[in-house]
Write a protein that holds these residues in place. Structure first.
Motif, PDB file in Angstrom:
ATOM      1  N   GLY A 109       2.360  -1.078 -72.836  1.00  0.00           N
ATOM      2  CA  GLY A 109       1.952  -0.823 -74.215  1.00  0.00           C
ATOM      3  C   GLY A 109       1.655  -2.088 -75.004  1.00  0.00           C
ATOM      4  O   GLY A 109       0.770  -2.095 -75.866  1.00  0.00           O
ATOM      5  N   ALA A 110       2.378  -3.188 -74.703  1.00  0.00           N
ATOM      6  CA  ALA A 110       2.187  -4.429 -75.458  1.00  0.00           C
ATOM      7  C   ALA A 110       0.766  -4.982 -75.318  1.00  0.00           C
ATOM      8  O   ALA A 110       0.128  -5.324 -76.325  1.00  0.00           O
ATOM      9  N   PRO A 111       0.216  -5.080 -74.102  1.00  0.00           N
ATOM     10  CA  PRO A 111      -1.186  -5.542 -73.997  1.00  0.00           C
ATOM     11  C   PRO A 111      -2.159  -4.605 -74.711  1.00  0.00           C
ATOM     12  O   PRO A 111      -3.154  -5.080 -75.286  1.00  0.00           O
ATOM     13  N   LEU A 112      -1.889  -3.314 -74.670  1.00  0.00           N
ATOM     14  CA  LEU A 112      -2.770  -2.368 -75.368  1.00  0.00           C
ATOM     15  C   LEU A 112      -2.722  -2.598 -76.874  1.00  0.00           C
ATOM     16  O   LEU A 112      -3.742  -2.470 -77.568  1.00  0.00           O
ATOM     17  N   PHE A 113      -1.535  -2.934 -77.383  1.00  0.00           N
ATOM     18  CA  PHE A 113      -1.404  -3.235 -78.811  1.00  0.00           C
ATOM     19  C   PHE A 113      -2.272  -4.433 -79.184  1.00  0.00           C
ATOM     20  O   PHE A 113      -2.979  -4.422 -80.190  1.00  0.00           O
ATOM     21  N   VAL A 114      -2.237  -5.479 -78.358  1.00  0.00           N
ATOM     22  CA  VAL A 114      -3.046  -6.680 -78.620  1.00  0.00           C
ATOM     23  C   VAL A 114      -4.527  -6.349 -78.520  1.00  0.00           C
ATOM     24  O   VAL A 114      -5.337  -6.785 -79.355  1.00  0.00           O
ATOM     25  N   LEU A 115      -4.897  -5.573 -77.496  1.00  0.00           N
ATOM     26  CA  LEU A 115      -6.306  -5.213 -77.317  1.00  0.00           C
ATOM     27  C   LEU A 115      -6.818  -4.338 -78.461  1.00  0.00           C
ATOM     28  O   LEU A 115      -8.031  -4.221 -78.663  1.00  0.00           O
ATOM     29  N   GLY A 116      -5.900  -3.717 -79.185  1.00  0.00           N
ATOM     30  CA  GLY A 116      -6.311  -2.910 -80.328  1.00  0.00           C
ATOM     31  C   GLY A 116      -7.005  -3.718 -81.409  1.00  0.00           C
ATOM     32  O   GLY A 116      -7.724  -3.159 -82.250  1.00  0.00           O
ATOM     33  N   PHE A 117      -6.828  -5.063 -81.405  1.00  0.00           N
ATOM     34  CA  PHE A 117      -7.499  -5.922 -82.382  1.00  0.00           C
ATOM     35  C   PHE A 117      -8.951  -6.198 -81.998  1.00  0.00           C
ATOM     36  O   PHE A 117      -9.713  -6.724 -82.813  1.00  0.00           O
ATOM     37  N   PRO A 139     -12.684  -5.637 -81.589  1.00  0.00           N
ATOM     38  CA  PRO A 139     -13.623  -4.691 -82.231  1.00  0.00           C
ATOM     39  C   PRO A 139     -14.223  -3.717 -81.223  1.00  0.00           C
ATOM     40  O   PRO A 139     -14.480  -4.065 -80.077  1.00  0.00           O
ATOM     41  N   VAL A 140     -14.450  -2.522 -81.669  1.00  0.00           N
ATOM     42  CA  VAL A 140     -15.055  -1.423 -80.905  1.00  0.00           C
ATOM     43  C   VAL A 140     -14.134  -0.943 -79.785  1.00  0.00           C
ATOM     44  O   VAL A 140     -13.684   0.197 -79.775  1.00  0.00           O
ATOM     45  N   VAL A 141     -13.828  -1.821 -78.819  1.00  0.00           N
ATOM     46  CA  VAL A 141     -12.958  -1.439 -77.705  1.00  0.00           C
ATOM     47  C   VAL A 141     -11.592  -1.008 -78.223  1.00  0.00           C
ATOM     48  O   VAL A 141     -11.012  -0.016 -77.753  1.00  0.00           O
ATOM     49  N   GLY A 142     -11.080  -1.741 -79.194  1.00  0.00           N
ATOM     50  CA  GLY A 142      -9.761  -1.433 -79.745  1.00  0.00           C
ATOM     51  C   GLY A 142      -9.698  -0.118 -80.480  1.00  0.00           C
ATOM     52  O   GLY A 142      -8.613   0.441 -80.660  1.00  0.00           O
ATOM     53  N   GLN A 143     -10.840   0.387 -80.914  1.00  0.00           N
ATOM     54  CA  GLN A 143     -10.855   1.653 -81.654  1.00  0.00           C
ATOM     55  C   GLN A 143     -11.372   2.818 -80.801  1.00  0.00           C
ATOM     56  O   GLN A 143     -11.409   3.960 -81.280  1.00  0.00           O
ATOM     57  N   THR A 144     -11.765   2.562 -79.567  1.00  0.00           N
ATOM     58  CA  THR A 144     -12.314   3.631 -78.719  1.00  0.00           C
ATOM     59  C   THR A 144     -11.571   3.733 -77.390  1.00  0.00           C
ATOM     60  O   THR A 144     -10.849   4.696 -77.143  1.00  0.00           O
ATOM     61  N   VAL A 145     -11.726   2.720 -76.547  1.00  0.00           N
ATOM     62  CA  VAL A 145     -11.141   2.761 -75.204  1.00  0.00           C
ATOM     63  C   VAL A 145      -9.618   2.655 -75.248  1.00  0.00           C
ATOM     64  O   VAL A 145      -8.905   3.408 -74.568  1.00  0.00           O
TER      65      VAL A 145
END
Length: 272
Positions: A148-156, A158-164
């Protein structure tokens, strides 16, 4: 896709079972209701303090011009609360199962009896059983947070963080939610937590198909309480078929001739 749909069918079968056994439905609501009150209080506190936490965590943005500092901190606040919400979803089941261990053990055993009999679980005192459940839940939680921690960082991003990222996050959460829920029936079979993880890794789509819809529905607080008894019942049915070497639809796939799998005391094919 077949395993995803099969996982969802197990969830539906579990809800159908508890609705057809109303006394057990009410019995299974109590631990989830207690846990819901605790989590609602914690998330409410997080919501009120999220802005302050964002300012504290981003002191480097104090000198940034508007609107960049507000945009950064606003994004951080949203992701922080989203992370707290997903963490609550991940841990809600573990805490509820811990609080309601005797409740859900009885519920799961009753499901098995109606399906053809339950294996005798290991003779373990209640406090020892609670300790094992807590230890196993922490084992699962550490691995869930490691993903979950890498996913949290990847949430920043743009685009990928709000879709994938949200889609992957729900899939990961669903997998670990299934791992937690099946623990009730698999502990009865004396299957250690590492072996449970291996079993479900071999059927990732099945586990995600069962758990991901629950993750989505559990975002609605009252729904988590109402669906918890059926989730335990459905996970029990899923665990039976996994350890019996059956296909997700409950039909024997012929790989082990319906014979009990070695290492799982009391596990055998379904009775007619």
């Amino acid at each position: 896709m077949g395993d995803l749909m099969a996982g969802a069918r197990y969830l539906g079968r579990g809800q159908k079972w508890v609705l057809g056994n109303g006394r057990w439905f009410g019995f299974g609501l109590l631990p989830a209701l207690v846990t819901l009150v605790l989590y609602a209080a914690a998330l409410t506190l997080l919501a009120f303090r999220a802005d302050d936490l964002a300012v504290w965590a981003t002191p480097f943005a104090d000198d940034w011009s508007s609107p960049w500092n507000g945009l950064l901190r606003g994004t951080f606040t949203v992701l922080l609360f989203a992370g707290g919400l997903l963490s609550a979803v991940l841990t809600f089941t573990a805490v509820t199962l811990l609080v309601g261990d005797p409740f859900y053990e009885s519920l799961s055993q009753k499901v098995e009896e109606t399906e053809g009999g339950a294996p005798e679980g290991p003779d373990v005192p209640l406090l020892r059983s609670l300790w094992i459940s807590l230890r196993d839940s922490l084992y699962v939680l550490v691995r869930a947070l490691a993903l979950g921690a890498p996913l949290f960082v990847l949430g920043f991003v743009p685009v990928v963080g709000q879709t994938v990222v949200p889609v992957v996050g729900f899939a990961v959460s669903g997998f670990f939610l299934t791992l937690e829920l099946t623990s009730v029936a698999l502990q009865r079979r004396d299957v250690p937590v590492r072996e449970r993880l291996r079993l479900l890794r071999g059927r990732k789509a099945l586990a995600v198909g069962f758990g991901a819809p629950l993750v989505l529905v559990f975002l609605v607080p009252l729904a988590a309480v109402l669906l918890m008894p059926g989730a335990v019942a459905g996970a029990t049915l899923l665990a039976r078929d996994l350890t019996d070497g059956s296909r997700p639809d409950g039909a024997d796939d012929g790989r082990d001739g319906g014979r009990p799998r070695p290492g799982y005391p009391g596990v055998g094919p379904h009775l007619p």
